[in-house]
Design a protein around this motif. Structure first.
Motif, PDB file in Angstrom:
ATOM      1  N   LEU A   5       0.832  -1.203  -0.060  1.00  0.00           N
ATOM      2  CA  LEU A   5       0.010   0.114   0.097  1.00  0.00           C
ATOM      3  C   LEU A   5       0.890   1.023   0.019  1.00  0.00           C
ATOM      4  O   LEU A   5       1.947   1.308   0.755  1.00  0.00           O
ATOM      5  CB  LEU A   5      -1.073  -0.071   1.410  1.00  0.00           C
ATOM      6  CG  LEU A   5      -1.912  -1.053   1.264  1.00  0.00           C
ATOM      7  CD1 LEU A   5      -2.503  -0.905   2.531  1.00  0.00           C
ATOM      8  CD2 LEU A   5      -2.957  -0.965   0.173  1.00  0.00           C
ATOM      9  N   ILE A   6       0.546   2.127  -1.039  1.00  0.00           N
ATOM     10  CA  ILE A   6       1.114   3.324  -0.958  1.00  0.00           C
ATOM     11  C   ILE A   6       0.710   4.539  -0.233  1.00  0.00           C
ATOM     12  O   ILE A   6      -0.415   4.674  -0.437  1.00  0.00           O
ATOM     13  CB  ILE A   6       1.496   3.682  -2.489  1.00  0.00           C
ATOM     14  CG1 ILE A   6       2.083   2.725  -3.340  1.00  0.00           C
ATOM     15  CG2 ILE A   6       2.154   5.169  -2.659  1.00  0.00           C
ATOM     16  CD1 ILE A   6       2.061   3.217  -4.765  1.00  0.00           C
ATOM     17  N   ARG A   7       1.489   5.095   0.636  1.00  0.00           N
ATOM     18  CA  ARG A   7       0.971   5.636   1.611  1.00  0.00           C
ATOM     19  C   ARG A   7       0.873   7.134   0.699  1.00  0.00           C
ATOM     20  O   ARG A   7       1.308   7.831   0.126  1.00  0.00           O
ATOM     21  CB  ARG A   7       1.835   6.250   2.848  1.00  0.00           C
ATOM     22  CG  ARG A   7       1.360   7.118   3.764  1.00  0.00           C
ATOM     23  CD  ARG A   7       2.479   7.612   4.811  1.00  0.00           C
ATOM     24  NE  ARG A   7       1.705   8.589   5.905  1.00  0.00           N
ATOM     25  CZ  ARG A   7       1.822  10.060   5.531  1.00  0.00           C
ATOM     26  NH1 ARG A   7       2.282  10.425   4.392  1.00  0.00           N
ATOM     27  NH2 ARG A   7       1.149  10.735   6.268  1.00  0.00           N
ATOM     28  N   PRO A   8      -0.537   8.026   0.982  1.00  0.00           N
ATOM     29  CA  PRO A   8      -0.686   9.276   0.238  1.00  0.00           C
ATOM     30  C   PRO A   8       0.289  10.225   0.676  1.00  0.00           C
ATOM     31  O   PRO A   8       0.696  10.264   2.119  1.00  0.00           O
ATOM     32  CB  PRO A   8      -2.195   9.512   0.647  1.00  0.00           C
ATOM     33  CG  PRO A   8      -2.813   8.198   1.280  1.00  0.00           C
ATOM     34  CD  PRO A   8      -1.677   7.806   1.745  1.00  0.00           C
ATOM     35  N   VAL A   9       0.667  11.060  -0.144  1.00  0.00           N
ATOM     36  CA  VAL A   9       1.631  12.305   0.349  1.00  0.00           C
ATOM     37  C   VAL A   9       0.974  13.069   1.189  1.00  0.00           C
ATOM     38  O   VAL A   9       1.279  13.901   2.275  1.00  0.00           O
ATOM     39  CB  VAL A   9       2.178  12.854  -1.216  1.00  0.00           C
ATOM     40  CG1 VAL A   9       3.149  14.042  -0.500  1.00  0.00           C
ATOM     41  CG2 VAL A   9       3.109  11.881  -1.842  1.00  0.00           C
ATOM     42  N   PHE A  10      -0.471  13.381   0.887  1.00  0.00           N
ATOM     43  CA  PHE A  10      -1.209  14.319   1.666  1.00  0.00           C
ATOM     44  C   PHE A  10      -2.506  13.718   2.138  1.00  0.00           C
ATOM     45  O   PHE A  10      -3.253  12.869   1.121  1.00  0.00           O
ATOM     46  CB  PHE A  10      -1.506  15.588   0.986  1.00  0.00           C
ATOM     47  CG  PHE A  10      -0.616  16.661   1.035  1.00  0.00           C
ATOM     48  CD1 PHE A  10      -0.533  17.443   2.041  1.00  0.00           C
ATOM     49  CD2 PHE A  10       0.384  16.574   0.208  1.00  0.00           C
ATOM     50  CE1 PHE A  10       0.507  18.608   1.824  1.00  0.00           C
ATOM     51  CE2 PHE A  10       1.481  17.464   0.220  1.00  0.00           C
ATOM     52  CZ  PHE A  10       1.360  18.436   0.934  1.00  0.00           C
ATOM     53  N   THR A  11      -3.097  13.488   3.370  1.00  0.00           N
ATOM     54  CA  THR A  11      -4.147  13.119   3.476  1.00  0.00           C
ATOM     55  C   THR A  11      -5.408  14.074   3.324  1.00  0.00           C
ATOM     56  O   THR A  11      -4.927  15.201   3.204  1.00  0.00           O
ATOM     57  CB  THR A  11      -4.216  12.665   5.050  1.00  0.00           C
ATOM     58  OG1 THR A  11      -3.959  13.812   5.904  1.00  0.00           O
ATOM     59  CG2 THR A  11      -3.170  11.937   5.332  1.00  0.00           C
ATOM     60  N   GLY A  12      -6.532  13.736   3.506  1.00  0.00           N
ATOM     61  CA  GLY A  12      -7.680  14.791   3.526  1.00  0.00           C
ATOM     62  C   GLY A  12      -7.474  15.826   4.560  1.00  0.00           C
ATOM     63  O   GLY A  12      -7.696  17.087   4.214  1.00  0.00           O
ATOM     64  N   ALA A  76      11.664  23.981  -2.035  1.00  0.00           N
ATOM     65  CA  ALA A  76      11.579  23.757  -0.560  1.00  0.00           C
ATOM     66  C   ALA A  76      10.727  22.175  -0.520  1.00  0.00           C
ATOM     67  O   ALA A  76      10.926  21.209  -0.107  1.00  0.00           O
ATOM     68  CB  ALA A  76      11.243  24.660   0.273  1.00  0.00           C
ATOM     69  N   SER A  77       9.378  22.488  -1.344  1.00  0.00           N
ATOM     70  CA  SER A  77       8.432  21.261  -1.142  1.00  0.00           C
ATOM     71  C   SER A  77       8.912  19.904  -1.867  1.00  0.00           C
ATOM     72  O   SER A  77       9.000  18.974  -1.216  1.00  0.00           O
ATOM     73  CB  SER A  77       7.370  21.716  -2.198  1.00  0.00           C
ATOM     74  OG  SER A  77       6.495  22.856  -1.358  1.00  0.00           O
ATOM     75  N   GLN A  78       9.887  20.013  -2.964  1.00  0.00           N
ATOM     76  CA  GLN A  78      10.337  18.816  -3.449  1.00  0.00           C
ATOM     77  C   GLN A  78      11.481  18.338  -2.674  1.00  0.00           C
ATOM     78  O   GLN A  78      11.570  16.951  -2.419  1.00  0.00           O
ATOM     79  CB  GLN A  78      10.890  19.193  -4.741  1.00  0.00           C
ATOM     80  CG  GLN A  78       9.917  19.781  -5.891  1.00  0.00           C
ATOM     81  CD  GLN A  78      10.299  19.344  -7.464  1.00  0.00           C
ATOM     82  OE1 GLN A  78      11.257  18.580  -7.668  1.00  0.00           O
ATOM     83  NE2 GLN A  78       9.711  19.660  -8.241  1.00  0.00           N
ATOM     84  N   TYR A  79      12.090  19.008  -1.905  1.00  0.00           N
ATOM     85  CA  TYR A  79      13.159  18.495  -0.982  1.00  0.00           C
ATOM     86  C   TYR A  79      12.543  17.832   0.243  1.00  0.00           C
ATOM     87  O   TYR A  79      12.707  16.889   0.696  1.00  0.00           O
ATOM     88  CB  TYR A  79      13.837  19.519  -0.439  1.00  0.00           C
ATOM     89  CG  TYR A  79      15.369  19.929  -1.251  1.00  0.00           C
ATOM     90  CD1 TYR A  79      16.412  18.969  -1.221  1.00  0.00           C
ATOM     91  CD2 TYR A  79      15.493  21.154  -2.128  1.00  0.00           C
ATOM     92  CE1 TYR A  79      17.495  18.929  -2.101  1.00  0.00           C
ATOM     93  CE2 TYR A  79      16.585  21.319  -2.566  1.00  0.00           C
ATOM     94  CZ  TYR A  79      17.448  20.225  -2.909  1.00  0.00           C
ATOM     95  OH  TYR A  79      18.459  20.222  -3.536  1.00  0.00           O
ATOM     96  N   LEU A  80      11.281  18.395   0.797  1.00  0.00           N
ATOM     97  CA  LEU A  80      10.386  17.850   1.803  1.00  0.00           C
ATOM     98  C   LEU A  80       9.920  16.462   1.327  1.00  0.00           C
ATOM     99  O   LEU A  80       9.716  15.514   2.102  1.00  0.00           O
ATOM    100  CB  LEU A  80       9.507  18.769   2.401  1.00  0.00           C
ATOM    101  CG  LEU A  80       9.776  19.967   3.039  1.00  0.00           C
ATOM    102  CD1 LEU A  80       8.716  20.907   3.479  1.00  0.00           C
ATOM    103  CD2 LEU A  80      10.443  19.673   4.185  1.00  0.00           C
ATOM    104  N   GLY A  81       9.607  16.461   0.075  1.00  0.00           N
ATOM    105  CA  GLY A  81       8.911  15.091  -0.534  1.00  0.00           C
ATOM    106  C   GLY A  81       9.892  14.305  -0.592  1.00  0.00           C
ATOM    107  O   GLY A  81       9.615  12.919  -0.188  1.00  0.00           O
ATOM    108  N   ALA A 306       8.972  13.460  -3.849  1.00  0.00           N
ATOM    109  CA  ALA A 306       8.941  12.113  -3.480  1.00  0.00           C
ATOM    110  C   ALA A 306       9.042  10.809  -4.547  1.00  0.00           C
ATOM    111  O   ALA A 306       8.809   9.875  -4.287  1.00  0.00           O
ATOM    112  CB  ALA A 306       7.623  11.990  -2.554  1.00  0.00           C
ATOM    113  N   GLY A 307       9.071  11.588  -5.734  1.00  0.00           N
ATOM    114  CA  GLY A 307       9.048  10.681  -6.977  1.00  0.00           C
ATOM    115  C   GLY A 307       7.593  10.200  -7.353  1.00  0.00           C
ATOM    116  O   GLY A 307       7.548   9.063  -7.987  1.00  0.00           O
ATOM    117  N   GLU A 308       6.576  10.513  -6.407  1.00  0.00           N
ATOM    118  CA  GLU A 308       5.264   9.905  -6.666  1.00  0.00           C
ATOM    119  C   GLU A 308       4.634  10.742  -7.955  1.00  0.00           C
ATOM    120  O   GLU A 308       3.567  11.323  -7.726  1.00  0.00           O
ATOM    121  CB  GLU A 308       4.417  10.177  -5.331  1.00  0.00           C
ATOM    122  CG  GLU A 308       4.950   9.218  -4.268  1.00  0.00           C
ATOM    123  CD  GLU A 308       4.622   7.653  -4.522  1.00  0.00           C
ATOM    124  OE1 GLU A 308       3.729   7.476  -5.221  1.00  0.00           O
ATOM    125  OE2 GLU A 308       5.067   6.845  -3.912  1.00  0.00           O
TER     126      GLU A 308
END
Length: 450
Positions: A5-12, A76-81, A306-308
């Motif tokens: 199962l792939i964890r969502p990068v962001f939950t609702g 910054a977002s891509q590094y955090l991902g 995150a590569g997603e």
């Protein structure tokens, strides 16, 4: 074999925490801006005219600062991902260096060449208007570094998924601005200087507030060791790769609006008034969707880091659907309330009738094409496809928004309705191209960080 199962990068819940404060922040910017304008109007006609002239230049520069902040937020977002906090923190430092250096240079130039720049931009105006513009311009210029750093800090908090900080800072900034106007204009009779000083104080407060909050070591992005100047060419290039095309795009868009405004002015007082009414009313429509677009930069940027790539597509599709839904609801409300809203301005019958006709057409075209024209490009920029969005936006604007405005409005004698029709054509062209681009894979093959 059991599926992983792939964890969502962001939950609702995380998406709601990101987007809902942004909606209120955008709404606050519009409503408080209107209150600010009404307060300044008491200063006098010449003062208001001078402030209005300078604000056109200020909006252009602030758009450039916001574009550079977006570049930093994407990086910054891509590094955090990628779960690289050190990379994200270093990118934050580089963003502050870049945006501060740029804004200081612009501030020095604007203060040093105050009158010359105003003469170049606006030509010969009445002496009392020019005197007001000069005063407002040099004090406004002092605030450029503060508003630039504030924009950068707010963008970094959004990249962490925390938009409540920028909402709070925006509320405090606007409260100080309105309170300062009331004190300095009404009590101390400082006029234009009072209005500009209140804005300067509010921007300084918001800037220092964001910087202090970014020092929290519990943040995913903690702004530390800023005074130890260490420049990272690679990260600066990554920020500029997104920020520069976005800044050029925003800047050219503002210049295009000024050119079209000049054309509208040639149609007469009724057209000018109807255009102002429609601009004010229509600006309300896009508030929720624009907030979703800001959130999309963080969401897609984090996914790409995150590569997603598949999740980036899914979130883009879902957020687009949400933005489109808000556009449908807002336009439905505006269409229903168009009569009272336009009637509130108490204009002559001919002006009111023209404004009503334009607003009805606007609601249709806005639902059809606004979302893919202005929200979808945020996903492309967050993936690093900023040059493509810049080229499409600039070409479409100059050919259709500006060129067709002169053809339809002036040559074919359609007047104001022709100018708005040209804008809808521009939207439709952008929408088709951006939807085609998003359907393909090229935008997801771009690299912002190595």
């Amino acid at each position: 074999m059991e599926k992983t199962l792939i964890r969502p990068v962001f939950t609702g819940a995380e998406l709601r925490r990101l987007i809902v404060p942004l909606v209120f922040e955008q709404l606050l910017a519009v409503t408080v801006g209107m209150a600010d304008t009404m307060m300044v109007a008491t200063v006098g006609e010449a003062a208001v005219s001078g402030i209005s002239l300078v604000d056109q230049a200020n909006v252009l520069l602030i758009q450039v600062f916001a574009a550079m902040a977006t570049g930093g937020a994407v990086v910054a977002s891509q590094y955090l991902g990628r779960r690289d906090r050190e990379g994200a923190r270093d990118a934050a430092r580089q963003l502050i260096y870049v945006i501060l250096a740029m804004s200081v240079v612009l501030a020095v130039v604007c203060v040093a060449f105050n009158r010359h720049l105003l003469r170049f931009m606006f030509g010969q105006v009445e002496p009392d208007v020019m005197a007001a513009a000069e005063t407002y311009f040099w004090i406004s210029a002092l605030s450029y570094p503060f508003i630039a750093v504030y924009n950068g800090g707010a963008a970094l908090f959004r990249s962490m998924g925390n938009s409540r900080v920028s909402l709070l800072a925006s509320f405090i900034m606007n409260a100080i601005n309105i309170g300062g106007n009331a004190l300095l204009i009404y009590q101390f009779n400082m006029g234009v200087a009072g209005a500009a000083t209140a804005s300067l104080a509010s921007r300084m407060t918001a800037c220092f507030m964001v910087l202090v909050l970014l020092r929290n070591p519990h943040n995913a992005i903690c702004l530390e060791h800023v005074l130890r100047l260490r420049f990272d060419g690679g990260k600066i290039r990554s920020i500029l790769k997104v920020g520069v095309p976005n800044g050029i795009e925003n800047g050219m868009f503002q210049i295009g609006k000024l050119l079209v405004a000049g054309l509208v002015a040639s149609f007469g007082t009724s057209s000018i008034a109807a255009n102002a009414i429609c601009n004010n009313v229509s600006s309300i429509v896009s508030i929720p969707a624009s907030a979703i677009g800001l959130g999309m930069v963080t969401v897609v940027g984090r996914c790409m880091g995150a590569g997603e790539k598949k999740q980036a597509r899914t979130y883009t599709r879902n957020l687009m659907a949400l933005a489109w839904g808000t556009i449908v609801l807002m336009n439905g409300a505006i269409l229903f309330l168009a009569g009272p809203l336009v009637g509130f301005y108490a204009m002559p019958a001919a002006t009111t009738a023209l404004a009503m006709e334009i607003m009805r057409e606007f609601c249709f075209w806005s639902v059809l094409s606004w979302t893919p024209s202005f929200i979808l490009p945020n996903a492309l920029r967050a993936a690093g496809d900023a040059r493509f969005t810049m080229c499409v936006s600039m070409i479409s604007m100059w050919i259709f928004r500006i060129g067709m405005s002169y053809v339809l409005g002036y040559a074919l004698n359609m007047g104001l309705k022709g100018v708005w029709l040209a804008m809808y054509i521009d939207w439709c062209v952008r929408a088709v191209i951006f939807l085609w681009r998003a359907k393909g894979d090229k935008w997801q093959q771009k690299k912002v960080i190595e």
